[in-house]
Design an enzyme around this catalytic site. Structure first.
Site, short mmCIF file in Angstrom:
data_model
loop_
_atom_site.label_atom_id
_atom_site.label_comp_id
_atom_site.label_asym_id
_atom_site.label_seq_id
_atom_site.Cartn_x
_atom_site.Cartn_y
_atom_site.Cartn_z
CG ASP A 1 -9.06 -1.33 11.43
OD1 ASP A 1 -7.99 -2.05 11.31
OD2 ASP A 1 -9.45 -0.45 10.86
CD GLU B 1 -8.90 0.94 7.50
OE1 GLU B 1 -9.09 -0.09 8.27
OE2 GLU B 1 -8.27 1.81 7.67
CG HIS C 1 -5.94 -1.91 8.65
ND1 HIS C 1 -6.23 -1.10 9.37
CD2 HIS C 1 -4.40 -2.16 8.48
CE1 HIS C 1 -4.91 -0.37 9.66
NE2 HIS C 1 -4.03 -1.25 9.37
CG ASP D 1 -0.36 -0.62 2.66
OD1 ASP D 1 0.74 -0.68 2.48
OD2 ASP D 1 -1.07 -0.79 3.35
C1 F6R Z 1 1.35 -1.46 6.09
C2 F6R Z 1 0.21 -2.23 6.21
C3 F6R Z 1 -0.50 -2.14 7.45
C4 F6R Z 1 0.00 -2.41 8.72
C5 F6R Z 1 -1.02 -2.34 9.66
C6 F6R Z 1 -0.17 -2.63 11.27
O1 F6R Z 1 2.00 -1.78 4.89
O2 F6R Z 1 -0.18 -2.95 5.29
O3 F6R Z 1 -1.64 -2.92 7.42
O4 F6R Z 1 0.71 -3.64 8.64
O5 F6R Z 1 -1.19 -0.87 9.98
O6 F6R Z 1 0.77 -1.57 11.44
P1 F6R Z 1 1.85 -1.55 12.78
O7 F6R Z 1 2.99 -2.95 12.44
O8 F6R Z 1 2.53 -0.22 12.34
O9 F6R Z 1 1.19 -1.85 13.84
#
Ligand code: F6R
Length: 236
Positions: free
Chosen positions: A136, A143, A138, A67
């Site tokens: 959440d 989402e 994701h 992403d």
């Molecule tokens: C980032 C991504 C997100 C993160 C998620 C957890 O490329 O795809 O899904 O993996 O937001 O983020 P952290 O590791 O910062 O808790």
């Protein structure tokens, strides 16, 4: 599903890096699907260590990231392209021409999303997809929703995701509100999926996602249907 609980973030990172490097050793021209965020930082550091120790060669690897924020270019220090360059790519011998992150500044977002799915297809799909998980549920920036979105698409970020990511920006108002994310098709067609999660705060969502009902309200729960899923979790 292979659910591995470890005691420390250090151990989680070492195990994840070992799995990813084993993939590269077994198939030097493999396609790695990569994630950003705080979870993979330790993993990327361990991968760089293994490269420096001469244990693994990334020269033929292709990488496809999950992403990117809409509106941030690769020079912006909170863009995911910048994150990947600084936390992994510049520390290993991957060919930068073989590293792909969605273009957050594309004039035609729809065409960019379509081209990203074509790219995944033309690479023969992803061999190993590394994921983190949001509070959440994701994965990528898929989402919670009423359905699982298959294609790469533009997404409006949940306010809880914006809250969680505000720590990286000068203020909450600076966090982009939209992003481009790989859809469930790209993730679920990966041959192997490796999800890492750390911290007591992730315990509840990890339980829901991997031991609860499969529902688009918890996007990561779809991974229960993946034939080769490894989850590594630690409370640390
Ligand atoms: C980032 C991504 C997100 C993160 C998620 C957890 O490329 O795809 O899904 O993996 O937001 O983020 P952290 O590791 O910062 O808790």
């Amino acid at each position: 599903m292979n659910f591995i609980k470890v005691n420390t973030y250090e151990e989680l990172s070492a195990r994840a890096a070992a799995i990813i490097c084993a993939q590269v050793i077994m198939k030097p021209d493999c396609v790695l699907g990569l994630a950003t965020g705080s979870s993979p930082l330790g993993t990327y550091a361990k991968m760089a260590e293994k490269y420096s120790a001469g244990e693994v060669d990334f020269s033929k690897v292709k990488t496809i990231n999950l992403d990117e924020y809409v509106g941030l270019n690769g020079e912006h220090d909170q863009s995911y392209r910048y994150f990947m360059n600084n936390n992994l790519f510049k520390h290993i011998n991957v060919d930068m021409n073989n590293t792909y992150v969605p273009n957050g500044c594309a004039a035609d977002v729809e065409a960019t999303c379509k081209a990203y799915d074509e790219l995944i297809k033309n690479c023969g799909g992803i061999d190993l997809q590394l994921l983190g998980i949001g509070y959440d549920g994701h994965i990528g920036f898929n989402e919670p929703d009423a359905y699982f979105e298959k294609a790469t698409h533009k997404v409006v970020l949940d306010s809880s995701t914006i809250d969680a990511n505000a720590r990286f920006f000068a203020s909450r108002d600076d966090v982009p509100t939209t992003a481009i994310t790989m859809g469930m098709n790209g993730i679920m067609t990966a041959k192997k999926v490796l999800l890492i999660a750390n911290g007591k705060g992730k315990k509840e969502i990890v339980e829901k996602a991997f031991f609860g009902k499969i529902t688009p309200a918890v996007p990561a729960s779809i991974l229960q249907l993946h034939p080769d899923l490894t989850v590594i979790y630690c409370e640390d």
